[in-house]
Design a protein around this motif. Structure first.
Motif, PDB file in Angstrom:
ATOM      1  N   ASN A 196      -5.273   5.548  -1.024  1.00  0.00           N
ATOM      2  CA  ASN A 196      -6.270   5.885   0.001  1.00  0.00           C
ATOM      3  C   ASN A 196      -7.206   4.718   0.302  1.00  0.00           C
ATOM      4  O   ASN A 196      -8.393   4.917   0.598  1.00  0.00           O
ATOM      5  CB  ASN A 196      -7.095   7.111  -0.427  1.00  0.00           C
ATOM      6  CG  ASN A 196      -6.239   8.353  -0.564  1.00  0.00           C
ATOM      7  OD1 ASN A 196      -5.385   8.629   0.281  1.00  0.00           O
ATOM      8  ND2 ASN A 196      -6.444   9.096  -1.643  1.00  0.00           N
TER       9      ASN A 196
ATOM     10  N   THR B 218       2.302   7.843  15.311  1.00  0.00           N
ATOM     11  CA  THR B 218       1.548   7.001  14.395  1.00  0.00           C
ATOM     12  C   THR B 218       0.805   5.915  15.162  1.00  0.00           C
ATOM     13  O   THR B 218       1.391   5.199  15.968  1.00  0.00           O
ATOM     14  CB  THR B 218       2.487   6.331  13.364  1.00  0.00           C
ATOM     15  OG1 THR B 218       3.137   7.352  12.607  1.00  0.00           O
ATOM     16  CG2 THR B 218       1.698   5.429  12.426  1.00  0.00           C
TER      17      THR B 218
ATOM     18  N   PRO C 296      -3.772  -0.346   3.112  1.00  0.00           N
ATOM     19  CA  PRO C 296      -4.012   1.054   3.483  1.00  0.00           C
ATOM     20  C   PRO C 296      -2.751   1.827   3.848  1.00  0.00           C
ATOM     21  O   PRO C 296      -2.765   3.055   3.866  1.00  0.00           O
ATOM     22  CB  PRO C 296      -4.951   0.935   4.688  1.00  0.00           C
ATOM     23  CG  PRO C 296      -4.619  -0.392   5.286  1.00  0.00           C
ATOM     24  CD  PRO C 296      -4.282  -1.284   4.125  1.00  0.00           C
ATOM     25  N   ASP C 297      -1.654   1.113   4.162  1.00  0.00           N
ATOM     26  CA  ASP C 297      -0.423   1.793   4.560  1.00  0.00           C
ATOM     27  C   ASP C 297       0.770   0.877   4.308  1.00  0.00           C
ATOM     28  O   ASP C 297       0.619  -0.309   4.001  1.00  0.00           O
ATOM     29  CB  ASP C 297      -0.473   2.209   6.035  1.00  0.00           C
ATOM     30  CG  ASP C 297      -0.835   1.055   6.953  1.00  0.00           C
ATOM     31  OD1 ASP C 297      -0.178  -0.007   6.864  1.00  0.00           O
ATOM     32  OD2 ASP C 297      -1.780   1.191   7.754  1.00  0.00           O
TER      33      ASP C 297
ATOM     34  N   ASN D 267       3.754   2.477  -4.000  1.00  0.00           N
ATOM     35  CA  ASN D 267       3.458   3.239  -2.785  1.00  0.00           C
ATOM     36  C   ASN D 267       1.990   3.056  -2.426  1.00  0.00           C
ATOM     37  O   ASN D 267       1.115   3.673  -3.031  1.00  0.00           O
ATOM     38  CB  ASN D 267       3.764   4.722  -2.993  1.00  0.00           C
ATOM     39  CG  ASN D 267       3.636   5.526  -1.709  1.00  0.00           C
ATOM     40  OD1 ASN D 267       3.044   5.069  -0.729  1.00  0.00           O
ATOM     41  ND2 ASN D 267       4.182   6.731  -1.708  1.00  0.00           N
TER      42      ASN D 267
ATOM     43  N   LEU E  25       8.358   4.328  12.075  1.00  0.00           N
ATOM     44  CA  LEU E  25       7.171   5.148  11.963  1.00  0.00           C
ATOM     45  C   LEU E  25       7.267   6.314  12.934  1.00  0.00           C
ATOM     46  O   LEU E  25       7.929   6.220  13.966  1.00  0.00           O
ATOM     47  CB  LEU E  25       5.918   4.319  12.299  1.00  0.00           C
ATOM     48  CG  LEU E  25       5.636   3.133  11.386  1.00  0.00           C
ATOM     49  CD1 LEU E  25       4.542   2.279  12.000  1.00  0.00           C
ATOM     50  CD2 LEU E  25       5.238   3.596  10.009  1.00  0.00           C
TER      51      LEU E  25
ATOM     52  N   ARG F  60       3.072  -0.277   6.354  1.00  0.00           N
ATOM     53  CA  ARG F  60       3.265  -1.345   7.342  1.00  0.00           C
ATOM     54  C   ARG F  60       2.424  -2.569   6.988  1.00  0.00           C
ATOM     55  O   ARG F  60       2.921  -3.700   6.994  1.00  0.00           O
ATOM     56  CB  ARG F  60       2.912  -0.810   8.732  1.00  0.00           C
ATOM     57  CG  ARG F  60       3.065  -1.806   9.874  1.00  0.00           C
ATOM     58  CD  ARG F  60       2.956  -1.075  11.205  1.00  0.00           C
ATOM     59  NE  ARG F  60       2.837  -1.988  12.325  1.00  0.00           N
ATOM     60  CZ  ARG F  60       1.683  -2.366  12.865  1.00  0.00           C
ATOM     61  NH1 ARG F  60       0.540  -1.901  12.381  1.00  0.00           N
ATOM     62  NH2 ARG F  60       1.648  -3.206  13.883  1.00  0.00           N
ATOM     63  N   SER F  61       1.153  -2.368   6.679  1.00  0.00           N
ATOM     64  CA  SER F  61       0.281  -3.484   6.298  1.00  0.00           C
ATOM     65  C   SER F  61       0.726  -4.102   4.980  1.00  0.00           C
ATOM     66  O   SER F  61       0.676  -5.320   4.793  1.00  0.00           O
ATOM     67  CB  SER F  61      -1.168  -2.997   6.178  1.00  0.00           C
ATOM     68  OG  SER F  61      -1.651  -2.516   7.402  1.00  0.00           O
ATOM     69  N   HIS F  62       1.165  -3.254   4.069  1.00  0.00           N
ATOM     70  CA  HIS F  62       1.634  -3.701   2.754  1.00  0.00           C
ATOM     71  C   HIS F  62       2.810  -4.672   2.893  1.00  0.00           C
ATOM     72  O   HIS F  62       2.797  -5.777   2.343  1.00  0.00           O
ATOM     73  CB  HIS F  62       2.042  -2.458   1.958  1.00  0.00           C
ATOM     74  CG  HIS F  62       2.689  -2.733   0.642  1.00  0.00           C
ATOM     75  ND1 HIS F  62       1.973  -3.062  -0.486  1.00  0.00           N
ATOM     76  CD2 HIS F  62       3.992  -2.709   0.267  1.00  0.00           C
ATOM     77  CE1 HIS F  62       2.810  -3.231  -1.501  1.00  0.00           C
ATOM     78  NE2 HIS F  62       4.033  -3.027  -1.068  1.00  0.00           N
TER      79      HIS F  62
ATOM     80  N   ASN G  10       0.205   4.115  -0.057  1.00  0.00           N
ATOM     81  CA  ASN G  10      -0.473   5.283   0.504  1.00  0.00           C
ATOM     82  C   ASN G  10      -1.180   6.128  -0.550  1.00  0.00           C
ATOM     83  O   ASN G  10      -2.089   6.895  -0.231  1.00  0.00           O
ATOM     84  CB  ASN G  10       0.528   6.157   1.263  1.00  0.00           C
ATOM     85  CG  ASN G  10       1.113   5.447   2.476  1.00  0.00           C
ATOM     86  OD1 ASN G  10       0.420   4.710   3.159  1.00  0.00           O
ATOM     87  ND2 ASN G  10       2.397   5.654   2.726  1.00  0.00           N
TER      88      ASN G  10
ATOM     89  N   THR H 249      11.071   2.763   0.492  1.00  0.00           N
ATOM     90  CA  THR H 249       9.895   1.895   0.438  1.00  0.00           C
ATOM     91  C   THR H 249      10.165   0.652  -0.397  1.00  0.00           C
ATOM     92  O   THR H 249       9.840  -0.470  -0.009  1.00  0.00           O
ATOM     93  CB  THR H 249       8.690   2.651  -0.149  1.00  0.00           C
ATOM     94  OG1 THR H 249       8.373   3.757   0.696  1.00  0.00           O
ATOM     95  CG2 THR H 249       7.476   1.741  -0.270  1.00  0.00           C
TER      96      THR H 249
END
Length: 225
Positions: A144, A65, A178-179, A139, A61, A181-183, A141, A42
């Motif tokens: 939440n 997913t 939120p995850d 991280n 992923l 990929r978006s991060h 994730n 990550t």
């Protein structure tokens, strides 16, 4: 932290020599365990994304997913908000005040978020030079979070974030996603829009929200969808 030097080189499509050079320079997040360097996947992806300015590094992923639409910087900033005169004389103090200002839902623990931000800064400074830092959890994730947010904070006074260029930080762009990929997507696009002279000028001058969003829309419009 289960990747070796060879794994890291393959993930980033570079030579092992480059990996060792970046470790020596102190720019690549690495851990020395029992005499060997180990890496977090990550953290490597995050680092690579920020270095490539606007290019989204491919993230593997699971096949099942669901790929949700990726957020724009403008929509994330609209959700996170713009705040002025964030107080504090140290990195920890301004992070604490910034977290207290965040627009968070009840399911996101502010105390936990602050600890995640502190841990990330201890690993390596999130300052990117020219008085700007992009604090974020290692991280995403773990929080939440239900939606992506970027919170723009103008500090009441410049603070030392131990930036590589030696400049004190005046602007924070705090990223919550939120995850993974978006991060990575948001950090990548931030790296691009922060190169835009007009947008950077609005940050340097601490302009009002209307001018900031207008300049951001123009800068982000230059990016490929």
């Amino acid at each position: 932290m289960n990747l070796s030097v060879n794994d890291a080189a393959q993930l980033l499509s570079v030579s092992q020599k480059s990996i060792y050079r970046w470790i020596k320079q102190g720019t690549l997040p690495a851990y020395k365990i029992s005499g060997c360097y180990r890496f977090s996947r990550t953290e490597l992806l995050e680092w690579a994304t920020s270095q490539r300015r606007g290019e989204l590094v491919n993230v593997s992923l699971p096949q099942d997913t669901e790929l949700l639409p990726l957020p724009s910087i403008s929509s994330a900033l609209e959700s996170g908000g713009v705040f002025y005169r964030i107080e504090g004389r140290t990195r920890e103090e301004v992070l604490t005040d910034a977290v207290n200002h965040l627009r968070l839902t009840e399911d996101v623990d502010r105390g936990a978020l602050l600890e995640f931000l502190r841990a990330r800064e201890e690993l390596a400074s999130t300052a990117i030079g020219h008085g700007v830092a992009i604090p974020h959890p290692r991280n995403p994730n773990l929080l939440n979070a239900q939606r992506a947010k970027i919170t723009l904070c103008f500090l009441d006074q410049p603070v030392d974030f131990f930036s590589f260029d030696g400049q004190l930080v005046k602007v924070l762009l705090l990223v919550i996603a939120p995850d993974l990929r978006s991060h990575l997507h948001l950090i990548s696009r931030l790296g691009f829009v922060l190169q835009d002279p007009e947008f950077r000028k609005t940050l340097d001058n601490e302009e009002n929200r209307e001018k900031i969003f207008a300049a951001l829309a123009k800068a982000e419009g230059k990016l490929k969808a």
